[in-house]
Design a protein around this motif. Sequence first.
Motif, PDB file in Angstrom:
ATOM      1  N   VAL A 170       0.818  -1.116   0.108  1.00  0.00           N
ATOM      2  CA  VAL A 170       0.024   0.064   0.075  1.00  0.00           C
ATOM      3  C   VAL A 170       0.904   1.209   0.229  1.00  0.00           C
ATOM      4  O   VAL A 170       1.865   1.330   0.919  1.00  0.00           O
ATOM      5  CB  VAL A 170      -0.971   0.060   1.172  1.00  0.00           C
ATOM      6  N   LYS A 171       0.592   2.330  -0.862  1.00  0.00           N
ATOM      7  CA  LYS A 171       1.263   3.232  -0.842  1.00  0.00           C
ATOM      8  C   LYS A 171       0.857   4.392   0.377  1.00  0.00           C
ATOM      9  O   LYS A 171      -0.205   4.444   0.376  1.00  0.00           O
ATOM     10  CB  LYS A 171       1.127   4.090  -2.264  1.00  0.00           C
ATOM     11  N   TYR A 172       1.623   4.161   1.335  1.00  0.00           N
ATOM     12  CA  TYR A 172       1.085   4.891   2.678  1.00  0.00           C
ATOM     13  C   TYR A 172       1.928   6.424   2.979  1.00  0.00           C
ATOM     14  O   TYR A 172       3.163   6.283   3.284  1.00  0.00           O
ATOM     15  CB  TYR A 172       1.357   4.034   3.750  1.00  0.00           C
ATOM     16  N   PHE A 173       1.267   7.362   2.348  1.00  0.00           N
ATOM     17  CA  PHE A 173       1.959   8.682   2.267  1.00  0.00           C
ATOM     18  C   PHE A 173       3.431   8.535   1.534  1.00  0.00           C
ATOM     19  O   PHE A 173       3.452   7.983   0.531  1.00  0.00           O
ATOM     20  CB  PHE A 173       2.151   9.303   3.637  1.00  0.00           C
ATOM     21  N   LYS A 174       4.487   8.685   2.496  1.00  0.00           N
ATOM     22  CA  LYS A 174       5.728   8.706   1.807  1.00  0.00           C
ATOM     23  C   LYS A 174       6.497   7.355   1.907  1.00  0.00           C
ATOM     24  O   LYS A 174       7.644   7.312   1.661  1.00  0.00           O
ATOM     25  CB  LYS A 174       6.704   9.860   2.563  1.00  0.00           C
ATOM     26  N   ARG A 175       5.703   6.429   2.664  1.00  0.00           N
ATOM     27  CA  ARG A 175       6.539   5.087   2.616  1.00  0.00           C
ATOM     28  C   ARG A 175       5.405   3.959   2.090  1.00  0.00           C
ATOM     29  O   ARG A 175       4.241   4.197   1.799  1.00  0.00           O
ATOM     30  CB  ARG A 175       6.944   4.898   4.043  1.00  0.00           C
ATOM     31  N   ARG A 176       6.034   2.696   2.243  1.00  0.00           N
ATOM     32  CA  ARG A 176       5.231   1.470   1.587  1.00  0.00           C
ATOM     33  C   ARG A 176       4.762   1.001   3.060  1.00  0.00           C
ATOM     34  O   ARG A 176       5.418   0.691   4.024  1.00  0.00           O
ATOM     35  CB  ARG A 176       6.249   0.588   1.057  1.00  0.00           C
ATOM     36  N   ALA A 177       3.535   0.419   3.123  1.00  0.00           N
ATOM     37  CA  ALA A 177       2.803  -0.357   4.014  1.00  0.00           C
ATOM     38  C   ALA A 177       2.450  -1.734   3.331  1.00  0.00           C
ATOM     39  O   ALA A 177       2.160  -1.689   2.119  1.00  0.00           O
ATOM     40  CB  ALA A 177       1.861   0.628   4.780  1.00  0.00           C
ATOM     41  N   TYR A 178       1.779  -2.348   4.077  1.00  0.00           N
ATOM     42  CA  TYR A 178       1.033  -3.490   3.732  1.00  0.00           C
ATOM     43  C   TYR A 178      -0.230  -3.798   4.229  1.00  0.00           C
ATOM     44  O   TYR A 178      -0.738  -3.219   5.251  1.00  0.00           O
ATOM     45  CB  TYR A 178       1.703  -4.720   3.762  1.00  0.00           C
TER      46      TYR A 178
END
Length: 429
Positions: A170-178
């Motif tokens: 998941v594109k989570y603001f400025k970083r990657r999440a899942y």
Amino acid sequence: MERTLAKEARQKTGRRVRLCGWVHRLRDLGNLTFLMLRDRSGLIQVVLEGKDHPELRQETVVQVEGKVVASDKAPDGVEIQAAKVEVLSAVEYDYLPLAVNSGVIKEGLDTILNHRVLSLRNPLVHGIFLVQQEIVRAFREFFRNRGFTEIHTPKIVAEGAEGGAEMFPVKYFKRRAYLAQSPQFYKQMMVAAGYERVFEVGHAYRAELHNTKRHLNEYISLDVEMGFIQDEHDLMAIENEFLRYLFTVLPERCGEEFAKYGVELTDPGAIPELTVGEAQALLKKEYGKSLAGGNIDAEAEKLLGRYIKAKTGSDFLFLTAFPVAKRPVYAMPMADEPALTKSFDLLYKGLEITTGGQRIHSHRMLYEKMVAFGLNPEDFGFYLDTFKYGVPPHGGFAIGCERLTMQLLNLANIREASLFPRDMERVTP
RNA sequence: GGAGCUGUAGUGUAGCCGGUUUAACAUGCCAGCCUGUCACGCUGGAGAUCGCGGGUUCGAGUCCCGUCAGCUCCGCCA
């Protein structure tokens, strides 16, 4: 006038009532028309005399006023002699893409899922989710009554419980999440937080490239985690108890649905158990099937399901003592047999519906396990740190809600047990 | 990531080792008749460029290739 539901009409025999619903079926006999009205409670026959009706078609939303009359000629012994029929909402279709009012579903799965709102109106399909609702309700009731706290854990997470390969980024603001593939870490942390016993009904996401009748990429997980256990047998015992409760409550609450599906539920009793080693030996002996170390494949599950059914009459089977290599890093190894874990699977009619087990609660053991598994402990900081501050012996399990629904009703495909299934190809509706 | 199968009116199917029909059947839909239907019945009617593109051939729904869509299985998992 207050609205009366189809189911309630019988109690109002002789009185004038107001009903609302959909036109389920029309049988126009000329000067007499039978209208089957469908609302959330079921069906009732409405009798319209004369030829002068508003424009009625299948699935038109109508309001009917009339007298409730007992009649041997009515399908359920009661019908409405309509005095007034009003169209609340007209329909605008050329053709219905599927049969809402048929007793059997002849449409293909693709048609059913593409027109989900309509297919769900079919009473047979409708019933699946009434059953599912009761499964979830029974799950909540059962565990609440035993001191479990219902929790809600995040579905956007930083790391996976079993790695990262099968997760949706998941594109989570400025970083990657899942998207969380399991509430595993969080439910353990809630045990550690002093709730001791927790459960959750929530979605789990698996980015697996699988396309089978038993897999979804988004599914409902019925998760349980409890502290202060002796070992995994405490978990198996409580799951067994839950299933016995479920099988008591379901026939009471949705017996009609099970009757429609031709399913009779009987007390599962004490669920038989086999270790993976025993199961493999049995498969070899009975079916000449050999499996690699600790592996039980889909065919093996089916064979074991059939074997246990024939031998013991049980639809359920616990498989225990899975090898370390077949389980996630947090699985508790056996003290006297460190190559095996205190974990289990539960098969229902030859399909895995649960995985569970005791977890590691020692910080040092977990740390060393992560290294042995080739994982970087630093990637699991907040989870791993939890174990520095005193976590009781604990464990838990998860039941696949759609899988349980599917197996209970003998559905051919898990997608039928999901309102809006998500698979490799389907993201709509 | 790998493998196999399927695609014909709204829906579900038949036709598929090339040529026999105007592509069939059921259901649904439309019209007419019918005051006790309950999968109502009877009569009539409309509805399909056979997923799409290309090729082979005198001739393609039928064979071949591609493409799209769907289903199923394996691995993995609930």
